[in-house]
Design a protein around this motif. Structure first.
Motif, mmCIF file in Angstrom:
data_model
loop_
_atom_site.group_PDB
_atom_site.id
_atom_site.type_symbol
_atom_site.label_atom_id
_atom_site.label_comp_id
_atom_site.label_asym_id
_atom_site.label_seq_id
_atom_site.Cartn_x
_atom_site.Cartn_y
_atom_site.Cartn_z
ATOM 1 N N THR A 25 34.392 -22.411 6.400
ATOM 2 C CA THR A 25 34.341 -23.671 7.528
ATOM 3 C C THR A 25 34.087 -22.542 9.276
ATOM 4 N N THR A 79 32.461 -27.231 6.945
ATOM 5 C CA THR A 79 32.258 -26.796 5.605
ATOM 6 C C THR A 79 31.648 -26.950 4.847
ATOM 7 N N SER A 100 38.878 -21.166 5.119
ATOM 8 C CA SER A 100 37.840 -20.436 4.039
ATOM 9 C C SER A 100 38.502 -19.801 2.363
#
Length: 830
Positions: free
Chosen positions: A204, A225, A183
């Motif tokens: 994610t 995601t 992320s």
């Protein structure tokens, strides 16, 4: 001495390390300018710095104890209607403020559900200290100067703010968690504007055993995601005047307990949500607005859909004209240099999903006052394709490889999009659904409000169907009254309460009322005029008319309903909405049985309060409903059965769009009748509905009773002779079994009233006596034997009953567990 020197050296080293740490950000002794040297500064409502080396966002806080608005949203979604994580989904608004305590800053949300509207600070303090607040985040101060402080906002941003994990869990799509390593910040949509600052994260989620919905739309289903967005928005100034809510006319809004209220008055206060709108000339009957309401259309919408959305949205100007404004509501295409994240732009957004689904209109509003700050509409792109498919079944005629020169299918779809745009924008103006409006407004098809859910009006012309008047082409009369209530500006010195009462009373005199989701959505709901996707002033008459449309549509159904070169098996997708064309009107007519007429009356306003639907109307509804389980009505025409082979390789059907089957790959000729009959019986024998039949006949013996209703039902099924046609006879036996199972369910429903259970048991025993006579036809004998076995099992342990699981109709409306108005208001797909 040597030990002392070593100790002193260690202390000096530790001091140096602490000083170095201060310079690197673990202490607030550094200045903001020194700390952020080399970082990218982004000035705006909340100024922030981007630290590219560490991938961090540093937030500059210059004002403490000043309220602002925070809300999360979903910038890039999952694409599954069932999970509900759509692009543009708005999260809950929160009024927050930054509060400093030593070297720490807390982001605190006050509790505006409980207030004391009083000039006495001690009275306000007593309420404030009686209820909990919420601290959304805590930050260590990294640097400060001139009253400003710098904090690391990154950990706060790096969270599942929209509840994606919960949504995946709730829909049984697996167990997921946020993976910080996968992320990061998404800088293209991280910006600062004059009135709002926006941050976007690539989030994610990783998990095990992803469900079918995720497998449909995610390239690697165990890794999901998405982009989550965080918005910090300047709250409006104090110039907005809250307007009181009236249950007789629909508006969403805010409510709170006001503990400063005199004991003799209600403590709960309710106000409506609305945009701020003021006349340039308050004394004029018609005036331009100081600041018009402007809605912008997503330029990514293709034509001719874009123009349809602009036209439908612009209908609302008709309502604002009725409220005394000139050009106060405007529609424009979002300019190329405008950013849709800017809080100053009300937006109609075009969204894609893997399956058809709802559209919705939501808004960002001030929780303190109800003032709408930004309207946001999300329209699903597959909607127009489903509407086109329905039109295809009704009037499609692909006589050759070329498409028809004139396309009434597309015209109907465009008309629907205009109505849909008006409907969803109406939600962003503060309006909930008004489901009784389809029975009001004059004419054969009531169209009093775009805030109802209409289905297309398909008119019969000889042996064909006409869609030229499928949908309304303007704003409804109720919509004008509702906008007047919410937005009309009254002359100086006028009594606003009296003026608002007059608007509502005049609306009632025009024959218009308001009933919404709680009145229409429950399966056992009471009012026969409130339903989704129905038409007409009378539900029974419309069911008969719709049944005739269905009959013509099935009679005209042929291979010409799909273009040349299309697999014949795909005819089934076109057939489904034609065969089930009566589904919503069945639900509407079923509410007449055991139905009650009521209004949201206030004491002294002169409205009728409540009455039971007259017995003759209930009997008419019952007759019309029983006609929908007649074998001749349910049997799929045999010429159609000969047109639908199994689907070819790589054309696997979406299971939601076709009938479920017990025959493998081949079309099941009994599945469609079973689904349709089960639908009618489910509505007619709803536990709440049959309980009302017991109650209404107790109050008035002349009313339709449960015994009478069940006798007619049994007379139309078990006690009626089998048709001569063998296919229809099998359909009848199938329906008989469904009726018996519903009776057993009622008799064993521990949540039902005892008299409902008693009457159901009586009818089961009467049937048992009749079935004791031997049948000579082996099919009938088997039918009776199965029924006797089910009855016997029900007399012992109910768990021993093992009925065949009834087939259900293909999806009409998408499946969702959300509350339409309490989330954003949705528009389900028929």
């Amino acid at each position: 001495m040597r030990k002392r020197l070593l100790t002193l050296l260690c202390l000096l080293t530790a001091t140096r390390l602490l000083f170095a740490q201060a310079l690197t950000g673990t202490s607030s002794s550094a200045s903001i300018a020194a700390f952020t040297a080399g970082m990218e500064r982004n000035p705006g409502f909340l100024t922030y710095y981007w630290d590219a080396k560490k991938g961090k966002i540093w937030l500059e806080i210059s004002s403490f104890d000043t309220e602002l608005l925070y809300y999360p949203s979903l910038a890039q979604g999952v694409g599954s209607n069932d999970i509900g994580l759509d692009r543009g989904r708005l999260g809950q608004e929160h009024v927050v403020k930054f509060q400093r305590s030593g070297n720490k800053v807390l982001m605190i949300e006050p509790n505006y559900s409980y207030r004391a509207i009083s000039n006495d600070p001690l009275e306000r303090r007593a309420v404030e200290e009686s209820f909990a607040k919420s601290v959304h985040a805590g930050f260590e101060i990294a640097a400060e100067e001139s009253g400003k402080v710098l904090v690391d906002l990154t950990p706060f941003l790096m969270q599942d703010a929209v509840g994606a994990i919960q949504a995946i869990t709730r829909t049984r799509q697996g167990t997921f968690k946020l993976d910080p390593a996968r992320s990061a910040m998404y800088l293209p949509h991280t910006k600062a504007f004059p009135q709002n600052t926006e941050f976007e994260m690539i989030i994610t989620l990783t998990g095990d055993n992803p469900g079918a919905y995720l497998r449909e739309v995610v390239p690697t289903p165990s890794i999901v995601t998405i982009h989550q967005h965080h918005s910090f928005v300047q709250l409006p100034d104090a110039g907005f005047k809250a307007r009181a809510f009236d249950p007789r006319i629909g508006y969403g809004g805010i409510e709170y307990f006001d503990y400063a209220t005199p004991v003799s008055q209600p403590i709960m206060k309710r106000y409506i949500s609305r945009h701020r709108l003021e006349k340039k000339d308050p004394s004029a009957a018609v005036s331009e607005a100081v600041k018009p309401i402007i809605y912008y259309i997503d330029p990514g919408t293709p034509e001719p859909i874009r123009s349809a959305l602009m036209e439908g949205t612009a209908w609302w100007n008709q309502a604002f004209e009725a409220a005394g404004y000139k050009d106060a509501f405007q529609v424009k295409l979002l300019p190329a240099d405008a950013d849709p994240m800017d809080i100053r732009y009300n937006l109609v957004q075009w969204v894609h999903r893997s399956t058809r689904g709802w559209s919705y209109g939501g808004s960002i509003s001030d929780p303190r006052t109800g003032e709408i700050i930004k309207g946001k509409v999300t329209l699903g792109s597959l909607r127009v394709r489903q509407d086109y498919l329905i039109a295809q079944g009704l009037v499609g005629d692909y006589a050759s490889a070329m498409a028809p020169a004139s396309d009434p299918m597309m015209q109907m779809s465009i008309e629907r999009l205009r109505q849909l745009a008006a409907h969803e924008v109406g939600h962003t103006l503060g309006l909930p659904h008004n489901y009784i409006s389809s029975t009001q407004g004059g004419g054969m098809f009531g169209r009093a409000s775009v805030m109802d859910y209409p289905t297309m009006v398909a008119k019969i012309k000889g042996a064909s169907i006409d869609l030229s008047d499928a949908y309304a082409k303007n704003i409804g009369e109720y919509d004008k009254w509702s906008i007047r209530y919410g937005y009309e500006q009254f002359p100086a010195g006028a009594d606003e309460k009296q003026a608002l009462d007059k608007i509502v009373n005049d609306m009632h005199k025009a024959g218009l009322t308001f009933l919404t989701d709680k009145d229409a959505r429950p399966e056992g709901s009471v009012h026969p005029g409130t339903h989704l996707w129905d038409n007409g002033a009378n539900a029974v008459d419309e069911l008969k008319r719709v049944s005739d449309v269905r009959r013509i549509a099935l009679a005209n159904f042929s291979a010409k309903k799909i273009p040349v070169g299309t697999p014949m098996a795909t005819l089934e997708e076109v057939l489904v909405p034609m065969y089930m064309f009566h589904r919503y009107q069945v639900e509407a007519a079923s509410k007449v049985v055991g139905g009650q007429l009521y209004t949201n009356a206030l004491r002294g306003d002169g409205q009728p309060v409540m009455s039971i639907v007259p017995v003759q109307e209930q009997k008419r509804a019952l007759d019309a409903l029983l006609a929908t389980i007649d074998p001749a009505f349910l049997a799929v025409p045999k010429p159609i059965l000969a047109l639908i082979p199994p689907h070819p390789f790589r054309y696997d059907p979406n299971p939601r769009e076709v009938f479920k089957r017990r025959t493998g790959l081949s079309f099941d000729p009994l599945a469609a009748p079973e689904a349709a009959a089960g639908m009618t019986l489910q509505m007619l024998m709803n536990s709440e509905r049959v309980s009302r039949l017991v109650a209404q006949s107790a109050l008035d013996p002349a009313q339709l009773s449960l015994e009478s209703m069940l006798d007619q039902l049994m007379g139309a099924t078990w006690y009626k002779a089998d048709p001569a046609d063998s296919y229809q006879a099998e359909v009848k036996r199938l329906t008989d079994k469904l009726v018996l199972q519903k009776l057993i369910d009622l008799a064993n429903n521990q949540e039902g009233t005892s008299q409902v259970r008693a009457v159901a048991l009586l009818k089961i025993n009467q049937l048992k006596t009749k079935l004791a006579s031997p049948a000579t036809n082996p099919k009938v004998a088997a039918h009776h034997l199965f029924a006797l076995d089910q009855i016997r099992r029900s007399e012992g342990n109910v768990a021993d009953i093992k009925p065949t699981t009834p087939q259900t109709p293909p999806d009409g409306m998408p499946i969702d567990t959300g509350q339409e108005w309490l989330l954003p208001a949705c528009d389900w797909m028929p």
